[in-house]
Scaffold this active site. Structure first.
Site, PDB file in Angstrom:
ATOM      1  N   HIS A  83       0.796  10.074  -1.926  1.00 39.34           N
ATOM      2  CA  HIS A  83      -0.036   9.988  -3.139  1.00 39.34           C
ATOM      3  C   HIS A  83      -0.819  11.286  -3.349  1.00 39.34           C
ATOM      4  O   HIS A  83      -0.916  11.794  -4.462  1.00 39.34           O
ATOM      5  CB  HIS A  83      -1.058   8.855  -3.016  1.00 39.34           C
ATOM      6  N   LYS A 111       2.156  -7.851  -5.806  1.00 38.36           N
ATOM      7  CA  LYS A 111       1.765  -7.501  -4.439  1.00 38.36           C
ATOM      8  C   LYS A 111       0.399  -8.085  -4.129  1.00 38.36           C
ATOM      9  O   LYS A 111      -0.489  -8.089  -4.984  1.00 38.36           O
ATOM     10  CB  LYS A 111       1.684  -5.971  -4.277  1.00 38.36           C
ATOM     11  N   ARG A 171      10.020   9.338  -5.688  1.00 41.07           N
ATOM     12  CA  ARG A 171      10.421   9.608  -4.312  1.00 41.07           C
ATOM     13  C   ARG A 171      11.915   9.774  -4.182  1.00 41.07           C
ATOM     14  O   ARG A 171      12.409  10.675  -3.565  1.00 41.07           O
ATOM     15  CB  ARG A 171       9.978   8.450  -3.411  1.00 41.07           C
ATOM     16  N   SER A 186       2.982   2.681   0.806  1.00 47.45           N
ATOM     17  CA  SER A 186       1.853   1.975   1.431  1.00 47.45           C
ATOM     18  C   SER A 186       2.320   0.792   2.272  1.00 47.45           C
ATOM     19  O   SER A 186       1.706   0.474   3.297  1.00 47.45           O
ATOM     20  CB  SER A 186       0.880   1.493   0.361  1.00 47.45           C
TER      21      SER A 186
HETATM   22  P1  ADP Z   1       2.577   0.969  -7.581  1.00 49.10           P
HETATM   23  O1  ADP Z   1       2.382  -0.375  -6.933  1.00 49.10           O
HETATM   24  O2  ADP Z   1       2.092   1.035  -8.982  1.00 49.10           O
HETATM   25  O3  ADP Z   1       3.941   1.579  -7.408  1.00 49.10           O
HETATM   26  P2  ADP Z   1       1.724   2.761  -5.534  1.00 49.10           P
HETATM   27  O4  ADP Z   1       0.338   2.910  -4.983  1.00 49.10           O
HETATM   28  O5  ADP Z   1       2.758   2.225  -4.619  1.00 49.10           O
HETATM   29  O6  ADP Z   1       1.549   1.888  -6.806  1.00 49.10           O
HETATM   30  O7  ADP Z   1       2.221   4.128  -6.107  1.00 49.10           O
HETATM   31  C1  ADP Z   1       1.509   4.825  -7.100  1.00 49.10           C
HETATM   32  C2  ADP Z   1       2.284   6.021  -7.571  1.00 49.10           C
HETATM   33  O8  ADP Z   1       2.455   6.945  -6.508  1.00 49.10           O
HETATM   34  C3  ADP Z   1       3.709   5.710  -8.041  1.00 49.10           C
HETATM   35  O9  ADP Z   1       4.019   6.570  -9.101  1.00 49.10           O
HETATM   36  C4  ADP Z   1       4.563   6.018  -6.851  1.00 49.10           C
HETATM   37  O10 ADP Z   1       5.872   6.377  -7.218  1.00 49.10           O
HETATM   38  C5  ADP Z   1       3.822   7.199  -6.288  1.00 49.10           C
HETATM   39  N1  ADP Z   1       4.059   7.341  -4.848  1.00 49.10           N
HETATM   40  C6  ADP Z   1       3.817   6.453  -3.876  1.00 49.10           C
HETATM   41  N2  ADP Z   1       4.180   6.935  -2.676  1.00 49.10           N
HETATM   42  C7  ADP Z   1       4.657   8.172  -2.896  1.00 49.10           C
HETATM   43  C8  ADP Z   1       5.211   9.191  -2.080  1.00 49.10           C
HETATM   44  N3  ADP Z   1       5.391   9.030  -0.764  1.00 49.10           N
HETATM   45  N4  ADP Z   1       5.598  10.327  -2.664  1.00 49.10           N
HETATM   46  C9  ADP Z   1       5.460  10.465  -3.988  1.00 49.10           C
HETATM   47  N5  ADP Z   1       4.971   9.568  -4.819  1.00 49.10           N
HETATM   48  C10 ADP Z   1       4.570   8.425  -4.297  1.00 49.10           C
END
Ligand code: ADP
Length: 170
Positions: free
Chosen positions: A22, A46, A99, A137
Site C-alpha cells: 500500500h 470482508k 498487483r 492484508s
Molecule cells: P480493497 O479491499 O478495497 O481491495 P485493500 O486494502 O486490499 O482494499 O487494497 C487497497 C488498494 O491497494 C487496492 O487498489 C489494491 O489493489 C492495492 N494494493 C493492495 N496491496 C497491494 C500491493 N501489495 N501492491 C500494490 N497494490 C496493492
C-alpha cells in the site's frame, strides 16, 4: 468557477492493516498528485480485523515514518459509498494499485461502473513493485496468526500492532 489547481486523488481501500505494498502505491501516487486522501472503507465482503481508528492510526504512523516523497497525505475513514466521498471532497480521481493480472478484471469492472455512475470520475492504476506483487492484508494476517514473521511486508508499527492484537493485549 475558480478551481484549485493542485491535483487531488483519493486512494480507497480496507487497509486492514496497511502493508508495504500500500505504501509503495501511495509513494508512487505522490509523484503524480499533490494531495492524496487515503479513504479507509469497509469492504462488505470482508470482516475487518482492525477497527477504523486502529487502521487510521497505523496508516498515519507508517506514513510519517516511511513516506519520503513530498506531498500532502490525509487519512480518513468513510463508511459510505466511495462516490459520495469523492463528491464530499470535491475530488474526481481514484487511485488503485495493481498487483497482477488477477486484479485486473475486478478493477476494470469497478472503474467502468464508477464512470457509468459519474462520468467525471477517472480511475488511475499504479503498478506495484514486483516484490510486493504477492502481498495483501489477508496474507499478512494469516502469517501472523500462525506466528510467522511479517518483517519487510508491513511497516514496523504494524508488525507490533498485529502481535498485540493476536496476544489479546489490545
Ligand atoms: P480493497 O479491499 O478495497 O481491495 P485493500 O486494502 O486490499 O482494499 O487494497 C487497497 C488498494 O491497494 C487496492 O487498489 C489494491 O489493489 C492495492 N494494493 C493492495 N496491496 C497491494 C500491493 N501489495 N501492491 C500494490 N497494490 C496493492
Amino acid at each position: 468557477m475558480l478551481m484549485d489547481s493542485s491535483k487531488l486523488a483519493v486512494y480507497p481501500g480496507s487497509f486492514d492493516p496497511v502493508t508495504n505494498g500500500h505504501l509503495d502505491i501511495l509513494e508512487r501516487a505522490l509523484k503524480i498528485f499533490d494531495r492524496i486522501i487515503v479513504m479507509i472503507g469497509d469492504n462488505p465482503n470482508k470482516n475487518p480485523f482492525f477497527s477504523p481508528s486502529e487502521r487510521i492510526d497505523m496508516l498515519n504512523e507508517a506514513i510519517k515514518k516511511q513516506i519520503k516523497v513530498k506531498g500532502v497525505v490525509e487519512v480518513e475513514y468513510f463508511g459510505g459509498l466511495l462516490l459520495n466521498f469523492l463528491k464530499k471532497k470535491n475530488a474526481n480521481i481514484i487511485v488503485r494499485g495493481l498487483r497482477a493480472v488477477s486484479d485486473f478484471e475486478f478493477e476494470f469492472q469497478r472503474a467502468l461502473l464508477n464512470r457509468k455512475l459519474d462520468s467525471t470520475i477517472e480511475t488511475v492504476f499504479i503498478m506495484t513493485k514486483d516484490e510486493y506483487s504477492f502481498l495483501n492484508s489477508s496474507i499478512v494476517k494469516e502469517i501472523s496468526r500462525f506466528n510467522g514473521s511479517v518483517k519487510g511486508l508491513v511497516p514496523i508499527n504494524v508488525e507490533k500492532e498485529l502481535k498485540n492484537k493476536l496476544n489479546g493485549i489490545k
